[in-house]
Scaffold this active site. Structure first.
Site, short mmCIF file in Angstrom:
data_model
loop_
_atom_site.label_atom_id
_atom_site.label_comp_id
_atom_site.label_asym_id
_atom_site.label_seq_id
_atom_site.Cartn_x
_atom_site.Cartn_y
_atom_site.Cartn_z
N TYR A 32 2.74 -6.01 -5.04
CA TYR A 32 3.59 -4.89 -5.40
C TYR A 32 4.32 -5.14 -6.70
CZ TYR A 32 7.91 -7.38 -3.98
OH TYR A 32 8.95 -8.26 -3.88
N ARG A 51 1.96 -8.03 -15.08
CA ARG A 51 2.17 -8.86 -13.89
C ARG A 51 1.41 -8.30 -12.69
NH1 ARG A 51 8.17 -10.06 -12.04
NH2 ARG A 51 8.00 -7.92 -11.33
N ARG A 100 -10.56 -4.85 12.12
CA ARG A 100 -9.68 -5.95 11.70
C ARG A 100 -10.48 -7.25 11.67
NH1 ARG A 100 -7.12 -10.23 13.91
NH2 ARG A 100 -5.17 -10.89 12.91
N LYS A 147 3.11 -11.61 -6.76
CA LYS A 147 4.13 -10.72 -6.18
C LYS A 147 3.54 -10.08 -4.92
CE LYS A 147 7.86 -7.66 -7.72
NZ LYS A 147 8.91 -8.39 -7.02
N GLU A 179 14.29 -20.16 -6.68
CA GLU A 179 14.80 -18.86 -7.10
C GLU A 179 15.54 -18.28 -5.92
OE1 GLU A 179 11.50 -16.14 -7.86
OE2 GLU A 179 10.30 -17.12 -6.32
N LEU A 203 8.45 -16.53 -8.89
CA LEU A 203 7.94 -15.33 -9.54
C LEU A 203 8.46 -15.31 -10.98
CD1 LEU A 203 6.40 -12.63 -8.90
CD2 LEU A 203 8.66 -11.58 -9.00
N1 PDD Z 1 12.05 -8.61 -6.66
N2 PDD Z 1 11.90 -13.57 -7.69
C1 PDD Z 1 11.53 -12.89 -6.60
C2 PDD Z 1 11.08 -13.65 -5.40
C3 PDD Z 1 11.56 -11.48 -6.60
O1 PDD Z 1 11.18 -10.80 -5.51
C4 PDD Z 1 12.01 -10.80 -7.76
C5 PDD Z 1 12.06 -9.31 -7.85
C6 PDD Z 1 12.38 -11.57 -8.88
C7 PDD Z 1 12.83 -10.93 -10.17
O2 PDD Z 1 11.76 -10.31 -10.83
P1 PDD Z 1 11.99 -9.07 -11.80
O3 PDD Z 1 12.98 -9.50 -12.82
O4 PDD Z 1 10.66 -8.81 -12.37
O5 PDD Z 1 12.51 -7.94 -10.96
C8 PDD Z 1 12.30 -12.95 -8.81
C9 PDD Z 1 12.06 -7.17 -6.65
C10 PDD Z 1 13.16 -6.55 -7.45
C11 PDD Z 1 12.01 -6.71 -5.22
O6 PDD Z 1 11.34 -7.37 -4.45
O7 PDD Z 1 12.62 -5.68 -4.88
#
Ligand code: PDD
Length: 282
Positions: A32, A51, A100, A147, A179, A203
Site C-alpha cells: 500500500y 516506492r 485459497r 510497504k 522506527e 521503511l
Molecule cells: N505509514 N515507517 C513505517 C513503518 C510507516 O508505516 C510509515 C508510514 C513511515 C513513514 O513513511 P512516509 O513518510 O512515507 O509516510 C515509516 C503510513 C503513513 C501509514 O501506514 O498510514
C-alpha cells in the site's frame, strides 16, 4: 459520500464489496501507499509511485495498471479530496482467485482500492508543546522496506502508544532504533542529526527523505547509519516523520524528558522549511 476507486470502477467507498477469497483479506498479500494532499495538490507523488513500484516488484504483484494509470487514480481522488489537507490510501493485493492456497495463484488479477480521507494535521500549538513516545521491542519481519499491508506488529505498537496516551511507539531491535509503528525517527546530539539508514530494517519514508533534504539545504548534515538505543535516550532532540504526522518533535521518551523537554532549535528550522514546502501552515 467518500469516493473510491475499486478495480477499474468508481463508486462510494461504503458500497465497495470485496471477495472473502481476496488474498489481502486471507494472507495480507498486498502492499500500500499513503500520500498527502494539500489544497488538492499531491505531495511528492513521484516518490510515492516509485516506492509503490518497489514494493510491488519486491512481492511480485502486477497491479495491472501502469505508472500513469496509478497516477491518474491518485489525481482523480486528489481533485475531490477534503481540504485543506487529506490523505489518499491505495492498496494493491494479489487479487481473489477461486481457491485459497499459499503460493501465487495462476491468472488472478490484482485488486486495487483507493480513497481519500481528511487529514487533521498536528497543529503548530500542539507541536510547540511537543509529543511523547514509548518504546517497545521491534517484533516485525526483516523486509520492513516493503510497504506491506501485513501490519499486525505495527497495529500492536500503535495500540501500545494509544494506551500510554502518547503519539507513537518507537521500536528497538538488538540495541538499535528501527522506527515507529508508522513513522521514521531522527535524533540530534550537539547539533548533529542522525537517522537509521534505509535498509531492510525500516521503511524508507518519503517525509524522512524530505526532512533529510531540507536539513541539508539548511546546511545541516544528516548521518544515515545505525542509531543506538543509548543515543536515543541521550539525544538533545528527537523528531519523527511520516505522511500523516509530517515532522513532529518528541519531548518525552518513556516518561523521561528529551533534552530540555521542549522542541529543539534544529527541529524548528527544518519544520519551518517543511511548512514552506507544503505551502500551508499546520
Ligand atoms: N505509514 N515507517 C513505517 C513503518 C510507516 O508505516 C510509515 C508510514 C513511515 C513513514 O513513511 P512516509 O513518510 O512515507 O509516510 C515509516 C503510513 C503513513 C501509514 O501506514 O498510514
Amino acid at each position: 459520500m467518500t469516493l473510491a476507486y475499486w478495480n477499474g470502477t468508481w463508486q462510494p467507498l461504503a458500497e465497495v464489496t470485496v471477495s472473502p477469497l481476496d488474498r489481502g483479506f486471507l494472507f495480507a498479500d498486498g502492499v500500500y501507499e499513503v500520500v498527502a494532499v494539500y489544497d488538492g495538490r499531491i505531495f511528492e507523488l513521484d516518490a510515492h509511485l516509485d516506492r509503490l513500484a518497489r514494493s510491488l516488484a519486491a512481492v511480485r504483484i502486477d497491479p495491472g495498471l501502469d505508472r500513469a494509470g496509478l497516477a491518474a487514480v491518485f489525481q482523480r481522488l486528489a481533485a475531490d479530496a477534503p481540504r485543506p489537507a487529506a490523505t489518499i490510501y491505495m492498496q494493491v493485493t494479489r487479487g481473489a482467485p477461486a481457491q485459497r492456497s499459499h503460493a501465487f495463484p495462476a491468472g488472478a488479477q490484482a485488486s486495487i482500492l483507493a480513497f481519500a480521507s481528511a487529514l487533521k494535521r498536528l497543529g503548530r500549538a500542539q507541536q510547540e508543546d511537543g509529543f511523547a513516545l514509548v518504546s517497545a521491542p521491534d517484533i516485525r519481519w526483516l523486509r520492513c522496506d516493503i510497504k506491506s499491508i501485513a501490519l499486525l506488529p505495527s497495529v500492536l505498537a500503535a495500540q501500545n502508544a494509544a494506551e500510554a496516551g502518547v503519539l507513537e511507539t518507537v521500536m528497538l531491535r538488538d540495541g538499535l532504533v528501527s522506527e515507529c509503528a508508522a513513522s521514521n525517527v531522527f535524533v540530534v546530539k550537539d547539533g548533529k542529526v542522525a537517522t537509521p539508514a534505509a535498509d531492510h530494517r525500516i521503511l524508507d519514508g518519503i517525509n524522512r527523505r524530505i526532512a533529510i533534504r531540507l536539513a541539508e539545504e539548511l546546511g545541516i548534515a544528516v548521518e544515515q547509519r545505525d542509531v543506538a538505543e543509548v543515543e536515543l535516550r541521550a539525544a538533545d532532540e528527537i523528531w519523527i516523520t511520516s505522511t500523516t504526522k509530517e515532522l513532529a518533535p518528541i519531548v518525552r521518551l518513556d516518561g523521561a524528558a528529551v533534552g530540555t523537554g521542549r522542541p529543539g532549535p534544529v527541529w524548528r528550522r527544518v519544520r519551518d522549511a517543511f511548512d514552506r514546502l507544503v505551502g500551508q501552515p499546520a
